[in-house]
Write an enzyme that holds these catalytic residues in place. Structure first.
Site, short mmCIF file in Angstrom:
data_model
loop_
_atom_site.label_atom_id
_atom_site.label_comp_id
_atom_site.label_asym_id
_atom_site.label_seq_id
_atom_site.Cartn_x
_atom_site.Cartn_y
_atom_site.Cartn_z
N LYS A 183 0.86 -14.06 1.56
CA LYS A 183 1.27 -13.57 0.22
C LYS A 183 1.20 -14.71 -0.77
O LYS A 183 1.72 -15.79 -0.52
CB LYS A 183 2.69 -13.03 0.34
C1 5RP Z 1 10.73 -14.71 -3.21
C2 5RP Z 1 9.62 -13.82 -2.84
C3 5RP Z 1 9.47 -12.56 -3.57
O1 5RP Z 1 9.47 -11.51 -2.67
C4 5RP Z 1 8.17 -12.62 -4.28
O2 5RP Z 1 8.28 -13.54 -5.30
C5 5RP Z 1 7.66 -11.25 -4.78
O3 5RP Z 1 8.35 -10.85 -5.83
P1 5RP Z 1 7.83 -10.97 -7.30
O4 5RP Z 1 6.71 -9.96 -7.42
O5 5RP Z 1 9.04 -10.62 -8.11
O6 5RP Z 1 7.31 -12.37 -7.53
O7 5RP Z 1 8.86 -14.09 -1.97
O8 5RP Z 1 10.53 -15.92 -2.58
#
Ligand code: 5RP
Length: 271
Positions: A183
């Site tokens: 991610k």
């Molecule tokens: C926090 C995360 C969040 O899940 C990630 O940032 C996704 O959320 P957003 O779309 O609000 O950034 O990993 O560490």
């Protein structure tokens, strides 16, 4: 790939489109009652029909999500940090075992790595160790390239190539240490290099809330450049119309709608 892992992966990344819309609601583990997630159960209830998988912590899962109707769960299993000590955000530990994730009927677990920070080694080790344990149970492992406040510094115009190099490095390192999905964040003009250097599917975090049209545009760009979907939080649950926004995001991810078409859908559904 062993059967259990493949089966769980297919619950997240839908085989018909090979894409996913995951809803991230794990922000509270270090940010506390994040805007829009003060009462996570209420926020999420209206969004659940539209997410392929949900990314909570074990606390939110147990206290706010109905086990009878929950979608596939990717459990956040790293933490131990807080916004009260921003300078230590990278000092994460594992907060849950793979066994506990199985007890909670998760299909996967997520771990942040903080590449380039003081505690990078510890966080990469968190991911590697969790991947070893999680794969014994056939759980999917999501590696998160955590960038914290440095994302804002790197998001300055002219720094896109540098940001892409960093995100490519972190995404690849996540895959090399056992992540089945990586991610990361969108970077204009160079996202294909982030995707191209990573051997596992990439899903997109949204980052800070931006206007809906802008969020739909970068989602569309990321999909065009090879992302397998989103694991998005604030740009959905902090939207003026969260249920409309998640459906607009879905229309891009699963139906290949353009940003204009998705925005029109957002306006239509959001009133
Ligand atoms: C926090 C995360 C969040 O899940 C990630 O940032 C996704 O959320 P957003 O779309 O609000 O950034 O990993 O560490």
């Amino acid at each position: 790939m062993q059967w259990g892992l493949e089966s769980r992966l297919a619950q997240i990344i839908k085989p018909d489109t090979n894409r996913t819309v995951m809803l991230a609601i794990d922000h509270g583990y270090f940010q506390g009652p994040t805007t829009g997630l003060e009462e996570p159960g209420k926020t999420v209830e209206a969004l659940l029909p539209y997410c392929d998988a949900l990314s909570p912590t074990k606390g939110i899962l147990q206290y706010c999500i109905d086990p009878r109707t929950a979608p596939p769960i990717i459990l956040r299993v790293s933490g131990g940090n807080s916004m009260a000590r921003r300078e230590e955000l990278d000092d994460e530990i594992l907060t849950c075992t793979a066994e506990e994730a199985v007890r909670l009927n998760a299909v996967g677990v997520s771990v942040s790595i903080y590449v380039g920070t003081e505690h990078q080694r510890q966080t990469i080790q968190n991911l590697a160790r969790m991947a070893d344990e999680a794969h014994k149970y056939g759980l999917v492992v999501l590696g998160i390239s955590a960038v914290g406040t440095s994302l804002d510094e790197l998001r300055q115009p002219g720094k896109e190539e540098e940001l892409a190099r960093y995100l490519a490095l972190a995404s690849r390192i996540a895959a090399e240490h056992g992540a089945d999905i990586s991610k990361t964040y969108y970077v204009p003009g160079h996202f294909d290099k982030v995707v191209g250097g990573c051997p596992v599917p990439i899903v997109l975090a949204g980052g800070k809330k931006v206007p809906e049209r802008e969020a739909l545009q970068f989602t569309s760009n990321a999909i065009r450049d090879g992302a397998s979907g989103v694991d998005m939080g604030r740009n959905i649950f902090q939207s003026e119309a969260p249920a409309a926004m998640i459906q607009a995001v879905r229309s891009i991810v699963h139906e290949g709608k353009s940003p204009d078409e998705a925005y029109a859908l957002y306006e239509e559904l959001g009133g």
